[in-house]
Design a protein around this motif. Structure first.
Motif, mmCIF file in Angstrom:
data_model
loop_
_atom_site.group_PDB
_atom_site.id
_atom_site.type_symbol
_atom_site.label_atom_id
_atom_site.label_comp_id
_atom_site.label_asym_id
_atom_site.label_seq_id
_atom_site.Cartn_x
_atom_site.Cartn_y
_atom_site.Cartn_z
ATOM 1 N N UNK A 266 0.752 -0.355 -0.199
ATOM 2 C CA UNK A 266 0.401 0.075 0.140
ATOM 3 C C UNK A 266 0.863 1.513 0.170
ATOM 4 N N UNK A 267 2.442 1.169 -0.979
ATOM 5 C CA UNK A 267 2.968 2.218 -1.085
ATOM 6 C C UNK A 267 3.517 2.629 0.656
ATOM 7 N N UNK A 268 3.811 1.808 1.851
ATOM 8 C CA UNK A 268 3.883 2.470 2.846
ATOM 9 C C UNK A 268 5.284 2.569 3.180
ATOM 10 N N UNK A 269 5.946 3.821 3.771
ATOM 11 C CA UNK A 269 7.299 3.307 4.050
ATOM 12 C C UNK A 269 7.634 2.591 5.035
ATOM 13 N N UNK A 270 6.516 2.239 5.962
ATOM 14 C CA UNK A 270 6.929 1.039 7.200
ATOM 15 C C UNK A 270 5.901 0.270 6.610
ATOM 16 N N UNK A 271 6.063 -1.440 6.486
ATOM 17 C CA UNK A 271 5.022 -2.086 5.945
ATOM 18 C C UNK A 271 4.366 -2.817 6.309
ATOM 19 N N UNK A 272 4.984 -2.575 8.708
ATOM 20 C CA UNK A 272 4.042 -3.509 9.272
ATOM 21 C C UNK A 272 3.117 -2.516 9.895
ATOM 22 N N UNK A 273 3.159 -0.932 9.859
ATOM 23 C CA UNK A 273 2.620 -0.289 9.897
ATOM 24 C C UNK A 273 0.797 -0.032 9.019
ATOM 25 N N UNK A 274 -0.100 0.352 9.619
ATOM 26 C CA UNK A 274 -1.060 0.647 9.000
ATOM 27 C C UNK A 274 -1.199 2.014 9.421
ATOM 28 N N UNK A 275 -0.785 3.067 9.864
ATOM 29 C CA UNK A 275 -1.235 4.063 9.865
ATOM 30 C C UNK A 275 0.818 5.182 9.029
ATOM 31 N N UNK A 276 1.141 4.428 8.021
ATOM 32 C CA UNK A 276 2.326 5.151 7.713
ATOM 33 C C UNK A 276 2.341 5.763 6.133
ATOM 34 N N UNK A 277 3.388 6.600 6.129
ATOM 35 C CA UNK A 277 3.234 7.597 5.412
ATOM 36 C C UNK A 277 3.446 7.182 4.276
ATOM 37 N N UNK A 278 3.042 7.910 3.566
ATOM 38 C CA UNK A 278 3.495 6.836 1.867
ATOM 39 C C UNK A 278 3.825 8.497 1.001
ATOM 40 N N UNK A 279 4.670 6.956 -0.553
ATOM 41 C CA UNK A 279 5.673 8.274 -1.372
ATOM 42 C C UNK A 279 4.528 8.584 -1.998
ATOM 43 N N UNK A 280 5.283 9.543 -2.972
ATOM 44 C CA UNK A 280 4.474 10.847 -4.275
ATOM 45 C C UNK A 280 4.703 9.792 -5.611
ATOM 46 N N UNK A 281 5.797 9.028 -5.586
ATOM 47 C CA UNK A 281 5.226 7.456 -6.519
ATOM 48 C C UNK A 281 5.930 6.410 -6.075
ATOM 49 N N UNK A 282 4.456 5.452 -6.502
ATOM 50 C CA UNK A 282 4.435 3.918 -5.771
ATOM 51 C C UNK A 282 4.926 3.151 -6.699
ATOM 52 N N UNK A 283 4.682 4.035 -8.108
ATOM 53 C CA UNK A 283 5.791 2.443 -9.179
ATOM 54 C C UNK A 283 6.885 2.470 -8.635
ATOM 55 N N UNK A 284 7.652 3.236 -9.058
ATOM 56 C CA UNK A 284 9.345 3.445 -8.965
ATOM 57 C C UNK A 284 9.809 2.872 -7.425
ATOM 58 N N UNK A 285 8.668 3.169 -5.651
ATOM 59 C CA UNK A 285 9.038 2.586 -4.907
ATOM 60 C C UNK A 285 9.107 0.943 -5.461
ATOM 61 N N UNK A 286 7.644 -0.114 -5.286
ATOM 62 C CA UNK A 286 7.521 -1.021 -5.619
ATOM 63 C C UNK A 286 9.072 -1.506 -7.257
ATOM 64 N N UNK A 287 9.133 -0.691 -8.143
ATOM 65 C CA UNK A 287 10.694 -0.702 -8.942
ATOM 66 C C UNK A 287 11.880 -1.326 -8.689
ATOM 67 N N UNK A 288 12.025 -0.184 -7.600
ATOM 68 C CA UNK A 288 13.425 0.077 -6.918
ATOM 69 C C UNK A 288 13.339 -1.495 -6.018
ATOM 70 N N UNK A 289 12.500 -2.217 -5.610
ATOM 71 C CA UNK A 289 11.997 -2.764 -4.242
ATOM 72 C C UNK A 289 13.232 -3.892 -5.429
ATOM 73 N N UNK A 290 11.619 -4.524 -6.713
ATOM 74 C CA UNK A 290 11.872 -5.844 -7.240
ATOM 75 C C UNK A 290 13.443 -5.850 -8.195
#
Length: 499
Positions: A266-290
């Motif tokens: 869900x584009x969270x900074x911290x994948x284990x927190x429900x209310x964690x800030x999100x980025x301005x570019x979810x696609x880039x975050x997913x691409x970097x991780x992959x």
């Protein structure tokens, strides 16, 4: 002659000319004559009465008598009297079936509705078994729902996609040597955490698993050719990723991601927190991780070639699970995911405008009038959504009965004082603790409205369904006013009065 008495007479002063005739006889026997005359008169009167009676009363005669009368009756040329035409009188009006008397209910919550924390209040409560309206305050007017809209989004997804549908993330062969394409299928729950670790989305697909499968398949079909570029394809969702009516604070406060078909956690900074800030570019975050699983090769945004060979895929949890992951914590990103997937399935498109069309269309499967409903998003964050409380209570009747696949909604409802957004410290506390464990409902909170809709297992053993809106110039304290009214419903049960 002057009568003096019945027995005496005076002699006449005039001489008689026939002393031996009838006159002399009458003179000598006046009293006897009067008696005889009276008797004859009475006889004549009696005969007349009998004659009159014979003329006016029916007389039964024998056939012989009838024939004799016909013989002596004078003939006549007059036409016989016409025979009356029989007529059927109009049917008498029959009263309709008597309407059963309504139960006299005496438990009033009117005093609770005047709480100023409500702002503008709308509400309705029904007996869940009979559908009878027990309480109503302006419930037919469509209005903003906040996150209670997620009840509509998840119900629509169950109708259109079915409980077993899964979103798929794929890797396909690129159009150039050394290129692969990561194709998002709308699964915002895909996690970048390594296999064996769980994000807030329990059971989510893992990116490292997808990368390992894709690498093995690529090397088998492209021996000796290294992967040098990864294309990121997020085209499954179109249009804006952020609804213009949303508050931008929803993103940095950690409540909503920009909606893209390719993202992780869900584009969270911290994948284990429900209310964690999100980025301005979810696609880039997913691409970097992959890309990290391929030595950090460069990534570019693009689209997969038509008919490209698939190298690997992973799938999300089924919709039946995603419904619970949406409702219990009130997850906005998963709600938007389900809204777009529903629109795509129905052929309405893949944008916010498509959600506006598709959600009411899918909800028609439940046989409830959807006129007046406006759904500009799937999460309920927009002030521009509009649903009347009456729609929510009608939907809740079906959820309570687990019609179709709606049992999945029931199982995903937060429980007062026990789970999800109804377990927060400011919910059902103080005098409202008596309702803990007895109210199953979806919460809603935005700046201009606080809402609650669900099911009450009441104190008297009855079951009620309800919806409560507190709108306008309200604050978070409206939650306590809502909880208090819902607790009133719990205490009154089927004795709830509309007065």
């Amino acid at each position: 002659m002057r009568e003096t008495s019945d027995d005496t007479t005076e002699p006449s002063s005039e001489p008689s000319t026939n002393p031996r005739g009838i006159g002399a006889f009458f003179a000598r026997h006046r009293t006897a004559w009067l008696i005889t005359a009276a008797a004859a008169g009475f006889a004549l009167i009696g005969s007349g009465a009998v004659a009159v009676g014979a003329a006016t009363s029916p007389v039964v005669t024998s056939s012989a008598q009838t024939a004799e009368v016909q013989e002596v009756a004078p003939s006549t040329s007059a036409s016989p009297a016409p025979t009356p035409t029989a007529t059927t009188p109009p049917p008498r009006p029959v009263p309709a079936d008597a309407v059963p008397a309504s139960k006299l209910r005496t438990c009033s919550v009117q005093g609770l509705t005047t709480d100023p924390r409500f702002g503008n209040m709308q509400a309705q409560a029904l007996n869940a078994d009979t559908g009878e309206v027990l309480f109503d305050r302006d419930a037919g007017t469509p209005n903003r729902t906040a996150s209670v809209l997620k009840l509509l989004t998840t119900s629509a997804a169950l109708a259109a996609l079915g409980p077993d549908y899964r979103a798929t993330t794929r890797v396909v062969q690129g159009s150039e040597p050394g290129t692969i394409v990561l194709v998002g299928g709308g699964d915002v729950t895909l996690t970048r955490l390594p296999t064996g670790q769980e994000s807030i989305y329990k059971g989510a697909a893992h990116l490292d698993d997808l990368a390992a499968r894709a690498k093995a398949a690529y090397e088998a079909s492209n021996p000796g050719v290294p992967i040098t570029k990864i294309v990121l394809d997020a085209s499954y969702f179109g249009g804006d990723g952020w609804q213009p009516s949303w508050e931008t604070s929803e993103r940095w406060n950690g409540w909503m991601s920009i909606i893209t078909a390719l993202q992780v956690d869900g584009d969270r900074d911290n994948p284990v927190l429900q209310d964690s800030p999100r980025s301005t570019d979810p696609v880039a975050r997913a691409g970097t991780a992959f890309a990290s699983y391929f030595g950090g090769v460069p990534t570019v945004v693009g689209t997969a070639p038509v008919g490209a060979a698939e190298l690997a895929q992973v799938q999300s949890q089924p919709v039946s699970v995603l419904v619970k992951q949406t409702l219990v914590p009130s997850d906005n990103s998963v709600a938007e995911m389900l809204g777009r997937l529903t629109a795509i399935k129905l052929g309405a498109g893949n944008t916010f405008d498509a959600i506006r069309q598709a959600t009411p269309q899918a909800l028609q499967a439940y046989g409830i009038d959807v006129s007046g409903i406006v759904t500009v998003d799937g999460s309920g964050l927009s002030d521009n959504n509009a649903v009347p409380p009456t729609y929510l209570t009608q939907l809740m009747l079906k959820i309570n009965k687990r019609e179709g696949n709606l049992g999945n909604i029931y199982d995903g409802l937060p429980v007062a004082g026990r789970s999800g957004t109804l377990s927060f410290s400011d919910r059902f506390n103080g005098g409202n603790t008596v309702a803990r464990g007895h109210i199953f409902a979806k919460t809603g909170s935005i700046k201009t409205g606080y809402t609650l809709s669900g099911i009450v297992k009441a104190k008297d053993g009855s079951t009620l369904v309800f919806a409560i809106f507190a709108l306008g110039k309200v604050s978070a304290t409206a939650r306590q006013a809502i909880d208090t009214l819902a607790t009133g419903f719990y205490n009154c049960g089927n004795n709830l009065s509309n007065n």
